[in-house]
Design an enzyme around this catalytic site. Structure first.
Site, PDB file in Angstrom:
ATOM      1  N   SER A 231       0.967  -1.049   0.099  1.00  0.00           N
ATOM      2  CA  SER A 231       0.031  -0.055   0.096  1.00  0.00           C
ATOM      3  C   SER A 231       0.755   1.380   0.022  1.00  0.00           C
ATOM      4  O   SER A 231       1.691   1.486  -1.070  1.00  0.00           O
ATOM      5  CB  SER A 231      -0.982   0.099   1.286  1.00  0.00           C
ATOM      6  OG  SER A 231      -2.081   0.895   0.826  1.00  0.00           O
TER       7      SER A 231
ATOM      8  N   ASP B 116      -5.803  -3.933  -2.083  1.00  0.00           N
ATOM      9  CA  ASP B 116      -4.877  -3.514  -1.017  1.00  0.00           C
ATOM     10  C   ASP B 116      -4.002  -4.744  -0.739  1.00  0.00           C
ATOM     11  O   ASP B 116      -4.429  -5.438  -0.246  1.00  0.00           O
ATOM     12  CB  ASP B 116      -5.501  -2.666   0.004  1.00  0.00           C
ATOM     13  CG  ASP B 116      -4.406  -1.786   0.687  1.00  0.00           C
ATOM     14  OD1 ASP B 116      -3.460  -2.496   1.440  1.00  0.00           O
ATOM     15  OD2 ASP B 116      -4.467  -0.339   0.680  1.00  0.00           O
TER      16      ASP B 116
END
Length: 712
Positions: free
Chosen positions: A444, A561
């Site tokens: 991320s 993510d």
């Protein structure tokens, strides 16, 4: 150690006619420790003068006449590289004395084992397990063609029973014996083969030897093999045996270099005996040098080249992005497969690419062959002095030197939204203190920061990019609403476009630091590790927070993510074989959050005083406000990540925690606050960072092996 090197030389060993005892009978095959292929290799039964063994610290304790009788019940034999001497958990029925060559003890199972210690001439294996009558707590493997003396445990136990004084002295000597000196000295043989004539491999090997000596302060030898020429023949190396002392002088052929290493050039012919001499000569060199760089000229005969690669701990193959090089590498793989029975995992292709060439086809072809690109080299020196020195190539050389010395450093950057801006502060401290990172893995926000740094932007430039979002309305520059919000409230397109303004459409092969980007397959929830293709696309997939952002589709696969599957990717670096890992974790554990909440309640409540309009706006229109949908979703995701991140942190060598009680995942408008947190965390553990990286050892100009905290 000097005594051991002198006493246990090749000059004390001579071939004998195996009339009374074969090598297999002498070594034994109980428990299947020596596989049939190693026996089929035809090790010779050897003899050794007992006077040579008397000075050994353990054997010198034997009663008068016992040594001759013990040697009569033992066997000295040659063990090919890769032979398993004994396995973890096996009962101990003998001890082994290393006459020449190197052996390693390893802990763990195949595929996940790690080297515990490296042993050389004069060292013994298995004496503690034999004395305590315990199973072996590790496996022992021959690292380089070796000659070992096997002493049966039954004979030693018989001596113990007949002479209690000897048993006591032997027990005391074993208990007081320190860990092998060689455990701190890595002792590796590394071959370098160039399949591209345009590359100046000679210069690259010399620079690698210099970097290796500067890094470890240990002895390095460049052993160059070329076609027939003026240099001594490989087959004649034993003719110089009388001159091979501790200083290792091949008559006058050994040439000391300014870079702190020695160089020996030999000629290799096409005869079979030239290839057969490779194992003993490398074993001999490894006795006198900590690192041997075996430089194989492209015109070196194939049998000698194959023998050198097979006897090496690592083998770097230099390639260029051409069909001919790919064909040559495939042929090399086929030849090695026939000789090594498929065991060629130590072969590491290095793809030397020119400017603006990503070479995705070559990368894919090598991956299909089972040997993906180990490193991408840019700025590689060309033969004839056609190229200028390049700092990117220097970074590669230093990284390869640390790989050889088993002291590579990896940086794992966690997810965490705006809190991940703290990674920038950590990077700045690393740069300011000369701590080089060999590989980056990020999830991320950690993937975003890691990508910009891996591309080549330094800490101050990355901070400048982050500060472009400062101010009350800065967040609007990256917000890209999805209407209607069927799959998520926001798109990631603006963030990806912003990243491309910093690094362009760079591929992973164009980065000056190796990078791994973590994402999560939406359908299977499996971890996805990106190491090829366009960097910005991989990062876009890694930052797609589920529910908040629309999932990203790449090549028909849908991703969310990376923090969902792996919020702190320490394991990715460990799987790559990175020896020292620094983890930066901005995800607070639940107990820390509870402390912050209790502290806020003591300070007149959790939330600051706001006007009636402010409360109304937050409750009904601000989806990011505490208690609203996006904040609640992020809280739930963070709750699921905390335990996973903490488990990953326990696998790292050093963990930095830039945490603050008032940190918000969406607070990109105050980058300096989080950058300062990162700097504070790194500076607070600067001594540990320097020790891990060996900076303290460099400053004092002492060998790394003498610094316990960073011993390999």
């Amino acid at each position: 150690m000097l005594l051991k090197v002198v006493m246990f030389g090749w000059c004390h060993i001579r071939n004998s006619t195996p009339t009374t005892k074969t090598a297999a009978e002498g070594r034994g095959t109980k428990g299947g420790r020596l596989s049939k292929p190693s026996l089929a290799a035809g090790p010779n039964c050897l003899q050794i003068d007992t006077d040579t063994l008397k000075p050994h610290p353990l054997l010198s304790l034997l009663p008068s006449g016992a040594l001759e009788r013990l040697i009569g019940e033992s066997a000295i034999a040659e063990y090919p590289k890769g032979t398993v001497i004994f396995r973890e958990g096996d009962p101990c029925d003998a001890i082994f004395l290393i006459i020449s060559g190197r052996c390693e003890t390893r802990i763990g199972h195949n595929g996940t084992s790690r080297v515990e210690e490296v042993f050389g001439p004069g060292d013994t294996l298995g004496e503690r397990a034999l004395l305590n009558r315990d199973p072996h707590r590790h496996s022992a493997v021959v690292a380089t063609h070796a000659i070992l003396l096997r002493i049966p445990g039954s004979e030693l136990h018989g001596l113990f029973a007949n002479d209690l004084c000897f048993a006591g002295r032997f027990s005391q000597a074993v208990s007081q014996k320190p860990r092998a000196v060689s455990s701190a000295r890595v002792r590796r043989v590394v071959s370098v083969l160039s399949l591209a004539p345009r590359l100046d491999a000679d210069s690259a090997v010399h620079r690698l030897a210099t970097a290796l000596h500067r890094l470890t302060r240990q002895r390095v030898l460049v052993l160059a093999f070329g076609p027939v020429g003026e240099n001594p023949r490989v087959r004649d190396w034993r003719a110089h045996e009388a001159a091979l002392g501790v200083e290792f002088c091949f008559a006058r052929q050994l040439r000391p270099q300014d870079g702190g290493f020695d160089e020996l050039r030999l000629t290799a012919g096409a005869e079979a005996r030239e290839a057969a001499a490779m194992a003993p000569i490398l074993s001999h060199c490894a006795r006198h040098y900590d690192f041997v760089l075996l430089h194989l000229h492209p015109e070196t005969p194939v049998p000698t080249t194959l023998a050198g690669i097979l006897e090496s701990d690592l083998a770097f193959v230099l390639l260029q992005a051409s069909t001919q090089n790919l064909s040559d590498f495939e042929m090399l793989m086929r030849s090695l497969g026939e000789r090594a029975r498929g065991h060629s995992s130590h072969l590491k292709p290095i793809l030397c690419v020119e400017e603006n060439i990503a070479a995705p086809e070559i990368h894919a072809a090598l991956k299909q062959l089972g040997h993906p690109v180990h490193s991408f080299a840019r700025g590689f020196p060309l033969s004839g002095g056609e190229s200028m020195p390049d700092h990117r190539f220097d970074l590669l050389i230093n990284r390869l030197a640390r790989e050889i010395a088993r002291c590579r450093i990896g940086l794992a950057l966690s997810s965490g939204g705006a809190k991940g801006l703290a990674h920038i502060g950590v990077i700045q401290v690393l740069e300011e203190n000369g701590i080089e990172i060999d590989c980056i893995a990020g999830s991320s926000m950690g993937a975003y920061v890691g990508a910009v740094w891996a591309y080549g932007l330094d800490g101050p430039k990355i901070e400048k990019l982050a500060r472009e979002l400062e101010g009350r309305w800065g967040l609007l520059r990256v917000l890209d609403p999805s209407l209607p919000p069927r799959r998520g409230f926001l798109h990631t397109r603006r963030t990806a476009a912003r990243l491309r303004r910093s690094i362009g459409t760079a591929h992973f092969s164009e980065l000056i630091r190796p990078l791994r980007v973590l994402a999560t397959h939406l359908d299977s929830l499996e971890r996805a590790v990106f190491s090829s293709g366009e960097v910005a696309s991989a990062v876009e997939a890694s930052i797609a927070i589920p529910g908040v952002c629309v999932p990203v589709t790449l090549d028909g696969e849908t991703y969310i993510d990376g923090g969902i599957a792996d919020p702190l990717p320490v394991d990715v670096l460990a799987e790559m074989g990175i020896e020292r890992i620094i983890a930066v974790n901005v995800i607070p554990p639940p107990e820390r959050i509870r402390q912050w909440l209790d502290s806020r309640h003591e300070q007149n409540g959790r939330a600051p005083h706001r006007s009636r309009f402010g409360r109304f706006f937050s409750d009904h229109f601000n989806y990011l406000a505490h208690g609203n949908i996006l904040d609640t979703m992020m809280q739930a995701i963070t709750g699921a990540q905390t335990r996973v991140a903490e488990a990953s942190a326990r696998q790292a060598d050093l963990v930095l925690r830039p945490l603050a009680g008032d940190a918000e995942w969406h607070d990109f408008t105050h980058p300096q606050k989080y950058i300062a947190l990162g700097r504070e965390a790194a500076e607070g553990q600067l001594a540990e960072l320097k020790a891990l990286a060996g900076v303290t050892a460099y400053e004092r100009e002492i060998p790394l092996a003498h610094v316990p905290a960073i011993a390999a």
